[in-house]
Design an enzyme around this catalytic site. Structure first.
Site, PDB file in Angstrom:
ATOM      1  N   LYS A 268      14.384   1.886  -4.600  1.00 26.83           N
ATOM      2  CA  LYS A 268      13.081   1.986  -2.911  1.00 26.83           C
ATOM      3  C   LYS A 268      11.525   2.371  -3.675  1.00 26.83           C
ATOM      4  O   LYS A 268      11.877   3.573  -4.104  1.00 26.83           O
ATOM      5  CB  LYS A 268      14.084   1.922  -1.888  1.00 26.83           C
TER       6      LYS A 268
ATOM      7  N   ASP B 272       5.205   6.008   3.928  1.00 27.61           N
ATOM      8  CA  ASP B 272       6.211   4.911   5.111  1.00 27.61           C
ATOM      9  C   ASP B 272       5.631   5.249   6.123  1.00 27.61           C
ATOM     10  O   ASP B 272       5.875   6.642   6.622  1.00 27.61           O
ATOM     11  CB  ASP B 272       7.759   5.790   4.706  1.00 27.61           C
TER      12      ASP B 272
ATOM     13  N   LYS C 217       6.234   6.780  12.978  1.00 33.72           N
ATOM     14  CA  LYS C 217       6.571   8.132  12.698  1.00 33.72           C
ATOM     15  C   LYS C 217       6.427   8.929  13.403  1.00 33.72           C
ATOM     16  O   LYS C 217       4.943   8.854  13.443  1.00 33.72           O
ATOM     17  CB  LYS C 217       7.193   8.875  11.358  1.00 33.72           C
TER      18      LYS C 217
ATOM     19  N   ASP D  41       8.975   8.156  -0.260  1.00 29.80           N
ATOM     20  CA  ASP D  41      10.039   7.267   0.127  1.00 29.80           C
ATOM     21  C   ASP D  41       9.979   6.998  -1.316  1.00 29.80           C
ATOM     22  O   ASP D  41      10.662   5.500  -0.994  1.00 29.80           O
ATOM     23  CB  ASP D  41       9.220   6.635   1.627  1.00 29.80           C
TER      24      ASP D  41
ATOM     25  N   ASP E 211      10.726   0.678  10.537  1.00 30.55           N
ATOM     26  CA  ASP E 211      11.011   1.961  10.210  1.00 30.55           C
ATOM     27  C   ASP E 211      12.724   2.058   9.508  1.00 30.55           C
ATOM     28  O   ASP E 211      12.883   3.040   8.438  1.00 30.55           O
ATOM     29  CB  ASP E 211      11.047   3.492  11.187  1.00 30.55           C
TER      30      ASP E 211
ATOM     31  N   GLU F  76      12.623  -0.189   6.689  1.00 26.34           N
ATOM     32  CA  GLU F  76      12.146  -0.882   5.519  1.00 26.34           C
ATOM     33  C   GLU F  76      12.459  -1.200   4.232  1.00 26.34           C
ATOM     34  O   GLU F  76      12.802  -1.661   3.487  1.00 26.34           O
ATOM     35  CB  GLU F  76      10.593  -1.253   5.524  1.00 26.34           C
TER      36      GLU F  76
ATOM     37  N   ARG G 266      15.328  -0.650   3.646  1.00 34.02           N
ATOM     38  CA  ARG G 266      16.779  -0.932   3.001  1.00 34.02           C
ATOM     39  C   ARG G 266      16.447  -3.241   2.712  1.00 34.02           C
ATOM     40  O   ARG G 266      16.843  -3.915   2.360  1.00 34.02           O
ATOM     41  CB  ARG G 266      17.917  -1.320   4.386  1.00 34.02           C
TER      42      ARG G 266
END
Length: 493
Positions: free
Chosen positions: A256, A261, A268, A279, A338, A340, A342
């Site tokens: 990933k 993010d 967030k 991230d 949020d 994202e 996966r």
């Protein structure tokens, strides 16, 4: 990289100098071969029975001598030795370390793991945040340049083997950490692929291919496109290949790579957003793993798939309720922007499963991601979460983690969690509506995008991808040691 060597006999001329820092324990045979003042040595050994004994004055022929209690050396759980060394080595006047490894018996796997963990920690000292050059008045400090590892003659070959692996792992970790630590205004998806291309250029066994935004959309990577389309910096998919042999099976690793993010429209809070430049540690660590394999010249074939995007707010940003078709052909309801990570992983796992070498599929796929905060609540900062539909792969990863102190913990994973990803409008949704079993729900979602005939494992590294100290976070490079050990143990079997 810090230079290193393994020795089995102390030599005053070769080792001792005002620039050398001796690290040992009370009762070591090495101490009897030195010319340290007898009274000072006796006092240090007495103190070291119960606490850290450290002296930086009058300890000629060395510049500094530190003796640690035996329980520090033999602690396989809480890393007492690392914790005690860290402040001593952060600001040092000695550029050379002499580390007495003779307390460890390399016939014992637990002792080999402790040595491996210590060496990886020491080699990682070669990189510091100041190396990014972002401080205009960075303090000049003495850096460790050379490490000598003292051991008994019968352990020398085993220590040398552990040293080589730890050094290669650290090279990969530092490369991954360096990219991950770069602020996100610079570290965009395009920056990541450009930097990796620069690093791998000298390696004949490493090469890469890159899909740009239009290619991502054209080839049907709908989830990666959905996550990245709201950002000014477009997404990228990078396929990194390591060819340590001409033929044979290959393994695939998926990372990933969300370079920042915000949470998208599911925004967030400020505190939760502060470390979101990290991230992309999963993708960075896939790159680091393949670089470490190349450094060690492992006779294997590996493919890394890095899914790189920013999750930003903009006119084109994905919205809660959107339904997107994935690379695997499954339709996905995006009910939380949020979640994202996966989404990009799902497309990358499906993409990796379609890659072939000599008409062969990957023998397994392992993905890694800073995916859920829930895994930190479950396991803390020391253990990575593990989910797999393949018992053998899961067992091997657990054992490799124990052998490197880069441990994983297997969590439940079976069809009971299928309702967590059910959608009324699409094949699956990306988050459960009941807010339960968040980490396992994410893993179950990902499993839908890997063909059942390919062994697959998911590592949630939200707790372990960062090193936290004094309220600050930096990239750790984990779980590269674990995955390197897994590769080597597979080769040895």
């Amino acid at each position: 990289m810090i230079k290193s060597q393994v020795i089995n006999a102390a030599s005053h001329n070769a080792l001792a100098s005002p620039n050398s820092h001796l690290i040992s324990f009370a009762g070591s045979a090495l101490l009897t071969q030195t010319e340290i003042n007898a009274s000072l040595l006796s006092a240090l050994q007495k103190d070291a029975a119960h606490s850290v004994a450290d002296c930086a004055y009058g300890c000629a022929p060395f510049g500094r001598v530190t003796l640690f209690p035996e329980d520090h050396w033999l602690d396989s759980i809480t890393y007492k030795l690392h914790a005690a060394l860290r402040p001593l080595l952060r600001k040092t006047a000695c550029s050379d370390l002499i580390v007495d490894c003779s307390l460890w018996d390399t016939n014992k796997s637990a002792h080999r793991a402790m040595l491996s963990s210590l060496l990886i920690f020491l080699f990682n000292l070669d990189y510091q945040l100041s190396d990014l050059g972002l401080k205009t008045c960075a303090e000049s400090a003495v850096r460790i340049k050379h490490i000598s590892l003292y051991c008994s003659p019968q352990d020398q070959a085993a220590v040398e083997k552990i040293r080589r692996q730890a050094e290669a792992s650290a090279i990969g970790m530092i490369a991954a950490r360096r990219i991950a630590d770069v602020p996100s205004d610079t570290c965009t998806p395009e920056f990541v692929v450009t930097e990796i291309e620069k690093v791998i250029a000298p390696y004949r066994t490493l090469r890469c291919e890159i899909l740009e935004e239009t290619q991502i959309e054209r080839q049907g990577l709908g989830l990666l496109h959905a996550v990245g389309k709201g950002a000014a910096n477009p997404p990228r998919l990078m396929v990194l290949r390591y060819e340590g042999r001409a033929d044979g099976p290959f393994s695939a690793y998926v990372g990933k790579g969300i370079t920042f993010d915000t949470g998208g429209l599911w925004l967030k809070g400020g505190d939760g957003m502060y470390t979101m430049k990290y991230d992309m540690c999963g993708a960075a660590n896939v790159f680091g793993l393949l670089l470490a394999a190349a450094e060690m010249k492992l006779p294997v074939r590996l493919i890394g798939v890095l899914a790189l995007a920013e999750n930003m707010i903009g006119p084109e940003a994905m919205r809660p309720g959107d339904v997107v078709t994935s690379y695997a052909g499954l339709s996905v309801e995006i009910n939380n922007t949020d979640a994202e990570g996966r989404l990009v992983l799902a497309d990358a796992i499906a993409y990796a499963s379609k890659l072939t070498l000599d008409d062969q599929q990957p023998q397994y796929i392992i993905d890694m991601a800073t995916l859920t905060g829930a895994v930190v609540k479950a396991l803390g900062y020391d253990l990575s979460g593990l989910w797999s539909q393949d018992a053998e792969l899961s067992h091997k990863l657990i054992q490799a983690g124990l052998h490197t102190h880069d441990e994983v913990w297997s969590l439940p994973f079976d069809p009971r969690f299928a309702p967590q990803v059910e959608s009324a409008i699409a094949d699956v949704c990306n988050t459960p509506t009941n807010n339960a079993a968040i980490s396992t729900s994410a893993a179950y979602f990902l499993s839908r995008f890997c063909p059942p005939e390919i062994p697959w494992a998911h590592l949630d590294i939200s707790g372990t991808a960062l090193w936290r100290e004094g309220g600050r976070s930096v990239a750790s490079g984990r779980p590269i040691p674990l995955l390197m050990q897994h590769l080597i143990e597979d080769l040895e079997k």
